[in-house]
Scaffold this active site. Structure first.
Site, short mmCIF file in Angstrom:
data_model
loop_
_atom_site.label_atom_id
_atom_site.label_comp_id
_atom_site.label_asym_id
_atom_site.label_seq_id
_atom_site.Cartn_x
_atom_site.Cartn_y
_atom_site.Cartn_z
N HIS A 260 3.76 4.79 -3.49
CA HIS A 260 3.82 3.53 -2.74
C HIS A 260 3.59 2.38 -3.72
O HIS A 260 2.55 2.27 -4.35
CB HIS A 260 2.74 3.52 -1.67
CG HIS A 260 2.68 2.22 -0.92
ND1 HIS A 260 3.60 1.89 0.04
CD2 HIS A 260 1.85 1.16 -1.02
CE1 HIS A 260 3.33 0.69 0.51
NE2 HIS A 260 2.26 0.22 -0.11
N ASP A 262 3.75 -1.71 -3.84
CA ASP A 262 3.91 -2.99 -3.16
C ASP A 262 4.82 -3.89 -4.00
O ASP A 262 4.59 -4.08 -5.20
CB ASP A 262 2.56 -3.67 -2.96
CG ASP A 262 1.74 -2.99 -1.88
OD1 ASP A 262 2.32 -2.60 -0.87
OD2 ASP A 262 0.52 -2.84 -2.05
N ASP A 372 2.78 1.41 5.17
CA ASP A 372 1.69 0.47 4.92
C ASP A 372 1.84 -0.86 5.64
O ASP A 372 1.03 -1.75 5.45
CB ASP A 372 1.60 0.21 3.40
CG ASP A 372 0.34 -0.52 3.00
OD1 ASP A 372 -0.71 -0.27 3.63
OD2 ASP A 372 0.38 -1.35 2.09
N HIS A 576 5.53 -6.78 3.06
CA HIS A 576 4.39 -6.88 3.96
C HIS A 576 3.14 -7.50 3.33
O HIS A 576 2.22 -7.88 4.07
CB HIS A 576 4.05 -5.52 4.58
CG HIS A 576 3.73 -4.44 3.60
ND1 HIS A 576 4.64 -3.48 3.23
CD2 HIS A 576 2.60 -4.15 2.92
CE1 HIS A 576 4.08 -2.64 2.38
NE2 HIS A 576 2.83 -3.02 2.17
#
Length: 1010
Positions: A260, A262, A372, A576
């Protein structure tokens, strides 16, 4: 017995730390080190290859915050290392307990070819040199600061280069050439699995003692002075215990490699590009040694970055996609916030992402992947299905503060009734290491025992931690069939979902939004980022509409490339942690600048299309891109500007207060600047609750328990100050202006009434020069309606939420997300609050005098969190919102569009007929554009907006040759909303909240521009 067990566990831990792990790489030789500090922003490897390196050594400090240092390492492989596997070890000064959020590196060969990432849990670099041969490689080392401060979340200046301290952050700790002792490494993996499983088993479980005794025998056979020599015998002591098969009923886990990352957060976008390269290169190296390894990689933007900046990694990645080892998932441009983007933005996340994957790899991802994002709107199931997705996976709801999701495998039903098979991994992390504790937790907490038998585990260090490691793959191999453990299989997400759905087709149904009981402040933080996104969304709507109209008329070439480029910028900034307002100052500064550039370019595109359509002239032409007529302007078209509307406004001093009156509404403002009465003249209904006020500004203390920019915790309600003092009140320009100061901030509001079709609207413009810290500013409305529930707009529709707190689920929704409007009402009368850039709302029931129950609505305007951006939201802001009296849901929809798509007036002559029209008030045209395949076909997306059935006609301004219903990617599908078509348009019949995409082939396509 208990003490003996504890002593043995201590003995195991020390033996691993002090004896086994140091022997994995032995013997060692030092590397010669050179260093070159990049003066400013990162440079490519070509510049580093020609740079002037200065000598460096272990113990040297390096790395200004956000700086880059290139290290060059040299050595000669000792001649006596014949037949042995050689690796280099580089420790840039890592904090081992935290796999990411610190310094990182990417190793390159001496020829500039990327090798692999260098991160805290993956410090080895492969060496390809014979005994006696030279070794040279480079490491691009990024001095990314620990912005989180070891997760203390204290205010820091590290979020910008300009405010970060100038000194070096890191210490070069290790630079060695070493022999990799595979047998010792295998022993370490045996011990890790046996010890990890043993510690999860109950003390009364015989299997626990079986493993414990085996580990004791292993330690007895391991000579601490000759670990490498005795490792085979030590492994043999564990073989029987690790060879016992799992029970037939053991929980099954499908382990999917993942990292993951970001797209921006505690680092800027430019650093994410490098994080992706480091992590993907690591995954590619693992695939060379383990053909079972499958790596799921989401976010098309990340693939695009590799293509643009790392062609070598991109080429290798493409081979692994073709082989099925790298699996594109998600199908979106980035992993966006799932609450805040508008409906068409969520469509374009899917369209842009899926078109990329199809064009670049021939892959159409079937799995929606948002582990997430901070909650999931009820529109998502329909959108995912319309984009061709079959399954959906998320993880974030395991963070809920109060209520636990009752299912891990279920059908998720959206607004319109669409369902998608969904999995919520019970491992409760998207960064698993496949440890014994994680596997046991997944099996223990799985909610579907007895119905389903399998769950998904995404494993790999995220956010710059380097992704999956060879140690994780070793754990997967050892737990494939191991007594006491879940059975672990390496496979793709698609393989998991196909098996899970086949096993459990009648899984339970969860209907509506999946609300995250955390991160409620993300609806409000970084208001400028949110406002820029909202503005760009609506400008894109206008640009596509007018460019389509002008292209069909043969006046311009449709700007496919420009619009695609702008959309991708907007979509990236919906990630996000960007749109949610939870990133460092650097990220939000760049997002605001990007929105400003996009808005300016879109204004030029709109003006150019309008000018081409209208031609020169000295008249005034007004136009509107809203789906409804407004003030005499035909929707989706342009007309000569009408005369002033009806309902002239009277604004005057009235006793100690002020009166606004347009014949439809009579509004009283008292000496404190509060709206104490809104009388709906037509029905004689008072809107403001007795003793209450509308547009009361309230300042709350805002001290979240932990996550500053993310959270608004419920205790904020217990500390509030109403802003009553005024600096001045006056009648200005047909309205009332109120000025206030508080703390270090000043604020001016203008109150006005609408005219014409907007006559039942009270408009508020609030301009704030905001310089508070840890405060929350709300605009509160005490409304005299008895509302059991309220409606809040979401993508392509709205959701109802209770105003009461009967259950813990209701109580948890004390702050919620709404888009352009919220609506409260009772039978026969309702009120809408619309806005141009506000998302956070709270709606509650209040008790007035006597038995009356009224409703209070609060709009969250501004916050002032200290982490990760200690100056978040400081500065000037303008908010526009409005109250619509006597409104039903259709009125709320209409007013929401009007507030965000203002009338425009341009110089020109003539009129422009709308390219499409609809004739039913519940049918809303959301998008008008030319087809993605550049065929010249017109694509219209519309939806049913009020929650009922709607049959009507989509009229087309140009003769129609053919009409087909498509999915979101504009691929033909069997008609479910398109009833019939003729030369003049299309008959449609939509279910509640159904989205319909229609592809129109016109007799007159785009012509040569004039």
């Amino acid at each position: 017995m208990h003490d003996d067990r504890v002593l043995t566990e201590d003995r195991i831990a020390r033996a691993v730390r002090d004896r086994i792990e140091p022997a994995i790489h032995w013997p060692t030789r030092p590397l010669r080190v050179g260093a070159w500090e990049v003066p400013d922003e990162p440079v490519g490897v070509a510049a580093a290859l020609g740079a002037d390196f200065h000598p460096a050594r272990l113990g040297d400090r390096w790395g200004r915050p956000w700086g880059t240092t290139w290290f060059r390492f040299d050595a000669t492989v000792p001649p006596d290392w014949v037949g042995r596997r050689v690796e280099a070890l580089v420790d840039l000064g890592f904090d081992l307990p935290i796999p990411g959020f610190q310094a990182e590196g990417l190793a390159f060969t001496a020829a500039g070819v990327p090798l692999k990432g260098v991160q805290p849990r993956s410090i080895h670099v492969p060496v390809d040199a014979p005994p006696g041969g030279p070794v040279r490689f480079l490491v691009e080392a990024a001095a990314n600061p620990d912005v989180a401060g070891d997760w203390s979340f204290r205010p820091t200046g590290m979020g910008e280069k300009a405010t970060a301290p100038p000194g070096p952050l890191y210490l070069l700790r290790r630079a060695e050439l070493a022999v990799w002792n595979e047998t010792v490494w295998e022993l370490a993996q045996d011990v890790a699995v046996a010890d990890g499983l043993m510690r999860q088993l109950d003390v009364r479980d015989p299997r626990r003692h079986d493993l414990l005794r085996a580990l004791e025998r292993m330690l007895d056979r391991l000579d601490p002075d000759d670990v490498a020599g005795t490792a085979p015998d030590a492994r043999a002591q564990l073989a029987a215990a690790l060879g016992r098969p799992a029970h037939r009923s053991a929980h099954r886990i499908v382990a999917v490699g993942h990292a993951h990352i970001d797209s921006a957060w505690l680092w800027p976008v430019r650093e994410t590009i490098r994080k992706v390269a480091r992590t993907v290169s690591n995954a590619l190296r693992l695939m060379e040694h383990d053909p079972r390894f499958v790596f799921a990689c989401s976010q098309a933007q990340h693939y695009q970055w590799l293509k643009d900046h790392y062609p070598g990694i991109d080429a290798e990645l493409r081979k692994r996609v073709a082989a099925g080892q790298v699996v594109p998932v998600g199908g979106m441009w980035v992993e966006p916030d799932a609450n805040l983007p508008g409906g068409e933005s969520m469509v374009r996340q899917l369209v842009t992402g899926k078109r990329f994957f199809l064009a670049e790899f021939g892959v159409d991802p079937a799995v929606g992947w948002l582990p997430d994002s901070f909650g999931y709107s009820a529109a998502l199931p329909q959108l995912l299905r319309l984009a061709g997705a079959r399954w959906f996976v998320t993880q974030k709801l395991s963070w809920n503060q109060r209520n636990r999701m009752p299912h891990h495998t279920f059908w998720w039903e959206g607004l319109d009734g669409s369902r998608i098979f969904t999995h919520f991994p019970p491992v409760d992390t998207y960064n698993a290491e496949l440890s014994g504790a994680e596997l046991a937790h997944a099996a223990r907490t799985y909610a579907e025992h007895g119905r389903g038998s399998m769950s998904l585990v995404p494993f790999g260090h995220g956010d710059g931690g380097g992704g999956p490691t060879r140690e994780m793959l070793a754990a997967a191999a050892r737990t494939a069939d191991l007594e006491g453990s879940p059975r672990v299989t390496l496979a793709s997400p698609e393989e998991f979902f196909a098996a899970a759905q086949a096993e459990y087709p009648d899984a339970p149904v969860w209907r509506g939004e999946m609300y995250l009981e955390l991160h409620r402040g993300s609806y409000t933080s970084q208001a400028r980022t949110k406002q820029g996104n909202r503005r760009c969304e609506h400008l894109l709507r206008e640009a596509e509409l007018w460019c389509t109209t002008a292209a069909v008329a043969g006046r311009i070439d449709y700007p496919y490339d420009d619009l695609d480029r702008i959309w991708k910028v907007v979509l990236l900034n919906q990630f996000h942690d960007i749109l949610a307002g939870s990133s460092i100052a650097w990220v939000h500064r760049e997002a605001e600048q990007a929105h400003e550039r996009c808005a300016a370019e879109l204004e030029e595109i709109i003006a150019g299309a309008q000018s081409a359509l209208l031609g020169p002239g000295d008249g005034e032409v007004a136009f509107n891109a809203a789906p409804y007529p407004r003030d005499g302007i035909s929707a989706l078209g342009a007309r000569p500007r009408p005369r002033a509307g009806q309902n002239p406004v009277v604004a005057r001093r009235d006793g100690d207060g002020y009166l606004l009156d347009n014949g439809a509404l009579r509004v009283r403002v008292d000496a404190r600047g509060l709206v104490t009465s809104i009388l709906d003249v037509g029905c004689g209904r008072e809107v403001v609750a007795r003793g209450g006020a509308a547009n009361r500004l309230r300042l709350h203390r805002d001290l979240p328990n932990r996550w500053d920019a993310w959270d608004v915790d419920e205790h904020y309600r217990r500390t509030a100050v109403d802003l009553m003092d005024t600096e001045g009140i006056a009648v200005v320009g047909g309205g009332v202006s109120v000025s206030r100061s508080f703390g270090d901030s000043i604020l001016t509001q203008r109150l006005a009434l609408g005219t014409g079709e907007s006559a039942r609207t009270v408009e508020f413009e609030t301009v704030v020069d905001w310089h508070e810290s840890e405060k929350l500013l709300k605009a509160c409305f005490d409304l005299d309606v008895h509302a059991e529930r309220y409606a809040a707009e979401t993508q392509f529709g709205h959701v109802f939420r209770p105003t009461h707190r009967n259950t813990s689920w209701d109580a948890a929704r004390f702050e919620t997300c709404g888009h352009r409007w919220v609506h409260v009402g009772e039978t026969g009368y309702g009120i809408a609050l619309v806005n141009d850039s506000t998302y956070g709302h709270d709606v509650s029931r209040t008790s007035g005098p006597g038995p009356a129950t009224t409703t209070q609505v609060g709009l969250s305007l501004l916050r002032a969190p200290l982490f990760p951006d200690p100056r978040a939201d400081h500065g000037r802001h303008t908010f526009r919102y409005a109250l619509v009296a006597g409104a039903d849901i259709a009125d709320a929809v209409r007013a929401g569009y009007a507030a965000n798509l203002a009338l425009r007036t341009v110089a020109g002559r003539g009129a422009v007929e709308p390219i499409v029209r609809v004739d039913h008030p519940a049918l809303v045209v959301e998008s008008v554009k030319l087809a993605e395949d550049r065929s010249g076909d017109v694509v219209v997306r519309l939806y049913e907006a009020v929650g009922g059935r709607a049959a009507g006609r989509l009229a087309v301004g140009t003769p129609l040759a053919a009409a087909t219903q498509t999915d979101l990617l504009e691929r033909e599908v069997s008609p479910t909303g398109l009833v019939a078509a003729d030369r003049g348009g299309v008959a449609v019949a939509l279910r509640p909240f159904q989205i319909l995409t229609v592809r129109l082939r016109l007799d007159q396509g785009p012509a040569v521009p004039r």
